[in-house]
Motif scaffolding. Structure first.
Motif, mmCIF file in Angstrom:
data_model
loop_
_atom_site.group_PDB
_atom_site.id
_atom_site.type_symbol
_atom_site.label_atom_id
_atom_site.label_comp_id
_atom_site.label_asym_id
_atom_site.label_seq_id
_atom_site.Cartn_x
_atom_site.Cartn_y
_atom_site.Cartn_z
ATOM 1 N N LEU A 69 35.604 36.760 21.551
ATOM 2 C CA LEU A 69 35.256 37.691 20.808
ATOM 3 C C LEU A 69 36.152 38.887 21.018
ATOM 4 O O LEU A 69 36.651 39.321 22.076
ATOM 5 C CB LEU A 69 34.144 38.287 21.304
ATOM 6 C CG LEU A 69 33.279 39.315 20.425
ATOM 7 C CD1 LEU A 69 31.860 39.062 20.310
ATOM 8 C CD2 LEU A 69 33.534 40.698 21.088
ATOM 9 N N VAL A 70 36.826 39.482 19.848
ATOM 10 C CA VAL A 70 37.836 40.625 20.020
ATOM 11 C C VAL A 70 37.391 41.924 20.001
ATOM 12 O O VAL A 70 36.164 42.120 19.370
ATOM 13 C CB VAL A 70 38.978 40.134 18.945
ATOM 14 C CG1 VAL A 70 39.712 38.738 18.996
ATOM 15 C CG2 VAL A 70 38.211 40.442 17.753
ATOM 16 N N SER A 71 38.262 42.775 20.138
ATOM 17 C CA SER A 71 37.944 44.179 20.337
ATOM 18 C C SER A 71 37.807 44.654 18.844
ATOM 19 O O SER A 71 38.505 44.229 17.963
ATOM 20 C CB SER A 71 38.598 45.088 21.058
ATOM 21 O OG SER A 71 38.565 46.217 20.666
ATOM 22 N N ARG A 109 37.800 46.378 13.329
ATOM 23 C CA ARG A 109 37.786 44.877 12.863
ATOM 24 C C ARG A 109 36.735 44.101 13.322
ATOM 25 O O ARG A 109 35.903 44.476 14.339
ATOM 26 C CB ARG A 109 38.847 44.145 13.611
ATOM 27 C CG ARG A 109 40.416 44.808 12.784
ATOM 28 C CD ARG A 109 41.721 44.331 13.362
ATOM 29 N NE ARG A 109 42.898 44.587 12.895
ATOM 30 C CZ ARG A 109 43.449 44.009 11.985
ATOM 31 N NH1 ARG A 109 43.116 42.789 11.334
ATOM 32 N NH2 ARG A 109 44.518 44.565 11.604
ATOM 33 N N VAL A 110 36.181 43.207 12.804
ATOM 34 C CA VAL A 110 34.903 42.130 13.000
ATOM 35 C C VAL A 110 35.333 41.524 14.295
ATOM 36 O O VAL A 110 36.389 40.986 14.552
ATOM 37 C CB VAL A 110 34.684 41.253 11.771
ATOM 38 C CG1 VAL A 110 33.838 40.519 12.438
ATOM 39 C CG2 VAL A 110 34.456 41.914 10.755
ATOM 40 N N PRO A 111 34.341 41.473 15.232
ATOM 41 C CA PRO A 111 34.780 41.037 16.684
ATOM 42 C C PRO A 111 34.678 39.541 16.493
ATOM 43 O O PRO A 111 35.132 38.508 17.562
ATOM 44 C CB PRO A 111 33.513 41.713 17.494
ATOM 45 C CG PRO A 111 33.019 42.915 16.781
ATOM 46 C CD PRO A 111 33.134 42.372 15.488
ATOM 47 N N PHE A 112 33.677 38.729 15.672
ATOM 48 C CA PHE A 112 33.435 37.322 15.732
ATOM 49 C C PHE A 112 32.954 37.057 14.576
ATOM 50 O O PHE A 112 32.172 37.739 13.575
ATOM 51 C CB PHE A 112 32.366 37.266 16.995
ATOM 52 C CG PHE A 112 32.494 35.950 17.558
ATOM 53 C CD1 PHE A 112 33.155 35.514 18.500
ATOM 54 C CD2 PHE A 112 31.132 35.090 17.132
ATOM 55 C CE1 PHE A 112 33.286 34.082 18.996
ATOM 56 C CE2 PHE A 112 31.089 33.794 17.778
ATOM 57 C CZ PHE A 112 32.096 33.201 18.783
ATOM 58 N N GLU A 207 40.380 50.094 30.781
ATOM 59 C CA GLU A 207 41.211 48.993 30.415
ATOM 60 C C GLU A 207 41.657 49.611 28.599
ATOM 61 O O GLU A 207 40.632 50.003 28.080
ATOM 62 C CB GLU A 207 40.836 47.632 30.319
ATOM 63 C CG GLU A 207 41.941 46.588 29.856
ATOM 64 C CD GLU A 207 41.381 45.117 30.036
ATOM 65 O OE1 GLU A 207 42.039 44.395 29.181
ATOM 66 O OE2 GLU A 207 40.604 44.976 30.908
ATOM 67 N N LYS A 208 42.811 49.319 28.318
ATOM 68 C CA LYS A 208 43.123 49.705 26.974
ATOM 69 C C LYS A 208 42.923 48.484 25.976
ATOM 70 O O LYS A 208 43.169 47.411 26.430
ATOM 71 C CB LYS A 208 44.548 50.295 26.803
ATOM 72 C CG LYS A 208 44.961 51.329 27.605
ATOM 73 C CD LYS A 208 44.267 52.450 26.973
ATOM 74 C CE LYS A 208 44.696 53.796 27.737
ATOM 75 N NZ LYS A 208 46.106 54.238 27.627
ATOM 76 N N THR A 209 42.301 48.610 24.765
ATOM 77 C CA THR A 209 42.377 47.753 23.998
ATOM 78 C C THR A 209 42.987 47.775 22.456
ATOM 79 O O THR A 209 43.179 49.037 22.214
ATOM 80 C CB THR A 209 40.668 47.444 23.694
ATOM 81 O OG1 THR A 209 40.463 48.611 23.049
ATOM 82 C CG2 THR A 209 39.831 47.389 24.782
ATOM 83 N N LYS A 210 43.231 46.656 21.737
ATOM 84 C CA LYS A 210 43.497 46.788 20.426
ATOM 85 C C LYS A 210 42.694 45.917 19.396
ATOM 86 O O LYS A 210 42.242 44.944 19.758
ATOM 87 C CB LYS A 210 45.147 46.126 20.434
ATOM 88 C CG LYS A 210 46.317 47.213 21.040
ATOM 89 C CD LYS A 210 47.528 46.603 20.907
ATOM 90 C CE LYS A 210 48.694 47.230 21.294
ATOM 91 N NZ LYS A 210 48.482 48.545 20.685
ATOM 92 N N ALA A 211 42.349 46.618 18.344
ATOM 93 C CA ALA A 211 41.568 46.046 17.625
ATOM 94 C C ALA A 211 41.969 44.816 16.870
ATOM 95 O O ALA A 211 43.108 44.515 16.487
ATOM 96 C CB ALA A 211 41.184 46.759 16.296
ATOM 97 N N GLY A 212 41.232 43.807 17.032
ATOM 98 C CA GLY A 212 41.541 42.386 16.623
ATOM 99 C C GLY A 212 42.370 41.288 17.400
ATOM 100 O O GLY A 212 42.641 40.211 17.279
#
Length: 220
Positions: A69-71, A109-112, A207-212
């Motif tokens: 599952l993504v950010s 962005r859609v996570p899943f 923690e840093k995240t990037k969408a998708g």
């Protein structure tokens, strides 16, 4: 809330909801220079550059790992905790919150993969989105999704101190795919994820995240 349509693929390097803001700033800048207002024109030129930069919409490589599952957002993880209850899932869940500052890419962005079961919009306040109470007091838009495997989760756009418009372009009953663009929050804010209690979290606070692109964790 803005329900603007969003192309499946980015046509321009800027997000579609930002085009009207870019057009307005370009128009004002051109008029100021045309009438000889060089100082004001230079200021608005800088504003135009900032608005174009703020609404940037880069392509991302979406991880294809099974169950990953993504950010939903660029930003920093500010909360990872178990919740006994929430307004979005019937059972105890895990909450992961991502704070977006004004310098982050703001496309969500859609996570899943899954089907949109319900969308609930709540009008509210515009306090600092880094405060946990912003999740229940601020303007927000919740999207509840049932994954193809039956798992249920929710992603909630929460407006912030500067953010004044939530953009959502998906509808109830729509089938969505991991990594697809689905909206944004203009000028700051946060995203809250509500995930099943057995979800395997792969990120930590700070923690840093990037969408998708960043994997938040894995569905069981």
């Amino acid at each position: 809330m803005d329900n603007s349509k969003w192309p499946a693929r980015a046509v321009l390097p800027v997000a579609q909801p930002g085009l009207k803001f870019i057009f307005i700033t370009i128009l004002i800048t051109g008029m100021l220079f045309y009438f000889g207002r060089m100082v004001s024109g230079s200021i608005f030129l800088a504003v135009t550059v900032f608005v174009c930069w703020f609404f940037r919409d880069p392509d991302r490589i979406i991880p294809q790992e099974e169950k990953s599952l993504v950010s939903p957002a660029d930003g920093k993880v500010i909360i990872v905790e178990n919740r006994g209850k929430s307004d979005y899932l019937p059972d105890p869940c895990i909450k992961v919150s991502i704070f977006m500052n004004v310098f982050n890419v703001h496309v969500n962005r859609v996570p899943f993969d899954g089907k949109v079961q319900k969308i609930v919009y709540h009008p509210g306040k515009f306090m600092n989105a880094s405060f946990d109470k912003a999740s229940v007091l601020n303007e927000r838009n919740a999207v509840m999704i049932q994954a193809d495997g039956g798992e249920k989760f929710a992603v909630v756009q929460v407006a912030g101190l500067v953010a004044r418009r939530i953009v959502n372009c998906i509808k109830e009953g729509e089938q969505v795919k991991k990594g697809d663009r689905y909206g944004m929050i203009q000028f700051g804010s946060r995203l809250d994820l509500y995930l099943p209690l057995d979800f395997d979290v792969a990120v930590r606070v700070g923690e840093k995240t990037k969408a998708g692109a960043t994997i938040i964790g894995y569905m069981k």
